[in-house]
Design a protein around this motif. Structure first.
Motif, mmCIF file in Angstrom:
data_model
loop_
_atom_site.group_PDB
_atom_site.id
_atom_site.type_symbol
_atom_site.label_atom_id
_atom_site.label_comp_id
_atom_site.label_asym_id
_atom_site.label_seq_id
_atom_site.Cartn_x
_atom_site.Cartn_y
_atom_site.Cartn_z
ATOM 1 N N GLY A 1 0.817 -1.051 0.013
ATOM 2 C CA GLY A 1 0.061 -0.194 -0.102
ATOM 3 C C GLY A 1 0.807 1.312 0.107
ATOM 4 N N ARG B 1 -8.964 -4.703 5.026
ATOM 5 C CA ARG B 1 -8.032 -5.100 3.780
ATOM 6 C C ARG B 1 -7.488 -6.673 4.053
ATOM 7 N NH1 ARG B 1 -6.961 -1.202 0.518
ATOM 8 N NH2 ARG B 1 -5.356 -2.240 -0.477
ATOM 9 N N GLU C 1 -2.098 -7.282 -1.585
ATOM 10 C CA GLU C 1 -3.093 -6.595 -0.665
ATOM 11 C C GLU C 1 -4.116 -5.824 -1.319
ATOM 12 O OE1 GLU C 1 -3.222 -3.278 2.847
ATOM 13 O OE2 GLU C 1 -1.740 -5.032 3.193
ATOM 14 N N LYS C 2 -5.507 -6.070 -1.009
ATOM 15 C CA LYS C 2 -6.474 -5.455 -1.790
ATOM 16 C C LYS C 2 -7.687 -5.336 -0.679
ATOM 17 C CE LYS C 2 -4.973 -6.473 -5.985
ATOM 18 N NZ LYS C 2 -4.723 -5.268 -7.092
ATOM 19 N N SER C 3 -8.492 -4.364 -0.921
ATOM 20 C CA SER C 3 -9.638 -4.092 -0.069
ATOM 21 C C SER C 3 -10.682 -5.232 0.023
ATOM 22 C CB SER C 3 -10.329 -2.808 -0.762
ATOM 23 O OG SER C 3 -11.574 -2.678 0.124
#
Length: 279
Positions: free
Chosen positions: A36, A189, A201-203
């Motif tokens: 991020g 996340r 890493e993603k929402s």
């Protein structure tokens, strides 16, 4: 604005410190890069106190203090908030120099000052006095004292292994976030292993956890679905609340943590209120 040469110097300085920390902490540090907005996320385990120190470094570090998160199952939520604020304030007084080891040392000093016993303290009072004395010295001495103290505690704990409790699974966490109406999915996340790109890493809202993976082609770009065993961690508002590798569970508290997701949310709301200054 910083020149390209200055940015390069900052980046090189970060890499040098990260390399030194990796050599210093060995197996007690986990290092994630380019997550991020952060250049590095460091998770340092302090086994003698069963505490995890997480430091989130952005590209401006060390001219900007890292974001600091404490995970300590043996402490109350109030104690965690207190020591977290203490370290955050302390870090702002030591800017423009490698500060991770200094913050770690200050954390050990806080434990010693507040008479927090080490995990093996109850087994032998004499050993407890020796260990606490060693920890006090470690927190106020040069780095080589910290190294010798850390190795000593590793040896002591290996003689009396602690039985691990059963940990809630990633599927349990997903279900909780999806069906607990008090939890806002926008703040969560997911860190997972991509077969080709590695750790990503993603929402939480980017995923469709209800998809049958057997029906999804690798070329199907409109669906983000992954096997749940590839999930490595979950975050709430940039704080890791569930981590497979370190057995952190601040969602249910299944690994002995005194905190749950509601404590985490309350702590973040408190921090936001304390940091808010009316214009």
């Amino acid at each position: 604005m910083a020149s390209p040469g200055e940015n390069k110097t900052t980046s090189d300085s970060q890499q040098e410190e990260i390399s030194a920390l990796r050599d210093y902490f060995k197996d007690n540090i986990r290092i994630l890069s380019s997550i991020g907005q952060f250049s590095y996320i460091l998770k340092i385990r302090t086994d003698q106190y069963d505490v995890s120190l997480t430091l989130q470094l952005d590209e401006s570090y060390p001219s900007k203090a890292p974001e600091i998160i404490i995970t300590a199952p043996r402490l109350t939520a109030e104690q965690v908030l207190l020591v977290q604020q203490l370290l955050q304030s302390y870090s702002k007084t030591i800017l423009n120099q490698p500060m991770v080891l200094l913050i770690y040392s200050r954390l050990l000093q806080w434990f010693a000052e507040n008479n927090i016993q080490t995990l093996n303290a109850n087994s032998n009072n004499n050993n407890n006095n020796t260990t606490n004395s060693s920890n006090t010295s470690a927190s106020r001495s040069p780095p080589h004292s910290l190294i010798s103290n850390q190795n000593q505690n590793k040896t002591t704990q290996s003689d009396e292994p602690i039985k691990k409790t059963s940990m809630k699974t990633s599927e349990d966490v997903i279900s909780r976030i999806e069906w607990d109406t008090r939890l806002d999915k926008r703040y969560f996340r997911v860190g997972y292993i991509d077969r080709f790109l590695g750790l990503q890493e993603k929402s939480f809202n980017d995923f469709d956890f209800q998809v049958d993976l057997s029906t999804v082609s690798d070329r199907h770009s409109n669906v983000l679905a992954i096997p749940k065993h590839r999930i490595q961690y979950f975050k709430y508002n940039n704080e890791i609340i569930w981590d497979k590798e370190t057995r952190t569970d601040l969602v249910f508290g299944s690994t002995g943590n005194q905190q749950t997701i509601y404590d985490v949310i309350a702590r973040h709301e408190s921090l936001m209120e304390n940091n808010y200054t009316p214009s």
